[in-house]
Design an enzyme around this catalytic site. Structure first.
Site, PDB file in Angstrom:
ATOM      1  CG  ASP A   1      11.568  -4.113 -44.711  1.00  0.00           C
ATOM      2  OD1 ASP A   1      12.438  -4.550 -45.467  1.00  0.00           O
ATOM      3  OD2 ASP A   1      10.615  -3.415 -45.108  1.00  0.00           O
TER       4      ASP A   1
ATOM      5  CG  ASP B   1      10.413   0.864 -46.556  1.00  0.00           C
ATOM      6  OD1 ASP B   1      11.608   1.123 -46.767  1.00  0.00           O
ATOM      7  OD2 ASP B   1       9.755   0.086 -47.256  1.00  0.00           O
ATOM      8  CD  GLU B   2      15.100  -1.798 -45.872  1.00  0.00           C
ATOM      9  OE1 GLU B   2      16.186  -2.213 -45.492  1.00  0.00           O
ATOM     10  OE2 GLU B   2      14.783  -1.695 -47.067  1.00  0.00           O
TER      11      GLU B   2
END
Length: 361
Positions: free
Chosen positions: A9, A107-108
DNA sequence: TCTGGGGTCCTAGGACCC
DNA sequence: TCTGGGGTCCTAGGACCC
């Protein structure tokens, strides 16, 4: 062999991408959202840097509110194309590591790896390598390690714990960066927490559970499955019980085929004329259709969302007799669906969604 | 402080058919 | 005659997440 799930993350992702091209802003309270004008109404914060969060700025907060609590904030327009590029860069990097990657958002991502013994620190070593590699891209991340996706995802929260406290050190040290959550420490770390701490339990479900006397993760784990099924349905009920025990999926779901595509717009000022409603829907439907067909998909169902000035929000949708790749058919259908609404109130938001049909022959 | 935008999945109920 | 039960398709709505 043991299967480990790593949840990667990125820290303050959109702000961090801005820092790469504006290094002079590092350490500043950067607030990304809208077109970068904090006075613009009906626009919200998409990402706040840690210093901005220390002032109380949060994602989802109206820009004008962010300006009030953080008058020295640096407001930047949201540049989704650049963030998408950076995201692709990260995912490409993650795919160079052993294991399979499942992208969860910009973003993960999850990474599934099979290693030798259970009691080694192999996953921590790999997590450290991932953090170093991402740091070389000028970005930072936390890595949660778990024996399934649920625990890996929640482990990231522990890994970021320092960053979330919002203290001044947060910018320098966004948490220890790596954390392992498994069946071994699940009860110790999670049992006393409210059910909303779980990934997949929001305010609504938590409230309904609390009416059943379920307040904590431990309560949920001890709850009657029949009762949960009765309250939340045959699938969701038992799933919640499983969540309470920290159990979860260990399989990577990639590649994920998108099931639909949508565009919506909240207007700076409410629309009041039918001609304006039509024009907006024509514009949104055209865009959605063109993007859908450019991606090689067909449209199988068309949905239109209307939000009135009172924030009353409704969606209507219609299945097409046959999947189409014709922009005009999508537009005309969207207009027909729009005209199924009463349309006697000022409109704040309009949205058009395409659900994909089977691939065209 | 009046509340973005883009997704995914689940549930419920009515229509329709056998 | 007031009365079945299952299966599937469809739409509306809810909930959650980043």
């Amino acid at each position: 062999m043991t299967r480990w799930l790593l949840h990667v993350d990125l820290d303050q992702f959109q702000a961090a991408v801005e820092f790469r091209r504006h290094p002079e802003l590092r350490g500043q309270p950067v607030i990304v959202g809208g077109n970068g004008n904090p006075e613009e109404p009906r626009k919200v914060v998409s990402c706040a840097s840690y210093p901005a969060r220390a002032h109380g700025v949060r994602a989802g907060m109206p820009l004008r509110a962010a300006l009030r609590v953080c008058p020295d904030g640096v407001f930047l327009p949201q540049d989704l194309a650049t963030y998408a590029e950076a995201s692709e860069e990260i995912m490409t990097l993650l795919r160079t590591f052993p294991g399979r990657v499942e992208v969860l958002g910009f973003d993960e991502a999850f990474l599934a790896i099979d290693t030798g013994a259970v009691d080694t620190d192999e996953p921590e070593q790999l997590a450290g390598e991932i953090r170093s590699a991402i740091e070389e891209l000028g970005l930072r991340c936390a890595v949660g390690i778990g024996d399934n996706k649920t625990r890996a995802k929640l482990a990231t929260g522990f890994a970021k714990a320092v960053g979330k406290s919002g203290d001044a050190a947060a910018e320098q040290d966004a948490g220890t960066g790596i954390f392992r959550l498994t069946a071994d420490n699940w009860t110790e770390l999670m049992a006393h927490r409210p059910t909303t701490a779980l990934w997949g339990v929001g305010a609504r479900i938590a409230k309904r559970m609390s009416a059943l006397g379920i307040a904590t993760v431990a309560d949920l784990a001890a709850a009657d499955r029949e009762l949960l099924a009765k309250e939340f349905g045959p699938n969701t009920g038992p799933y919640l019980w499983v969540l309470g025990h920290g159990a979860g999926d260990t399989e990577i779901a990639e590649p994920r085929e998108p099931v639909g595509h949508s565009r919506s717009e909240t207007f700076a000022a409410d629309l009041t004329e039918r001609s304006e409603f039509d024009a907006a829907v024509i514009r949104l439907a055209t865009q959605v259709a063109e993007e859908t067909f450019a991606g090689g998909r067909t449209a199988g169902r068309i949905g239109v969302t209307v939000r009135t000035s009172t924030f009353f929000t409704r969606t209507k949708q219609r299945k097409l007799a046959h999947p189409t790749a014709d922009v005009d058919e999508v537009v005309q259908t969207a207009l027909q669906v729009l005209h199924g609404f009463e349309l006697d109130r000022p409109i704040r938001l309009l949205g058009v969604r395409v659900e994909f049909g089977p691939p065209s022959e």
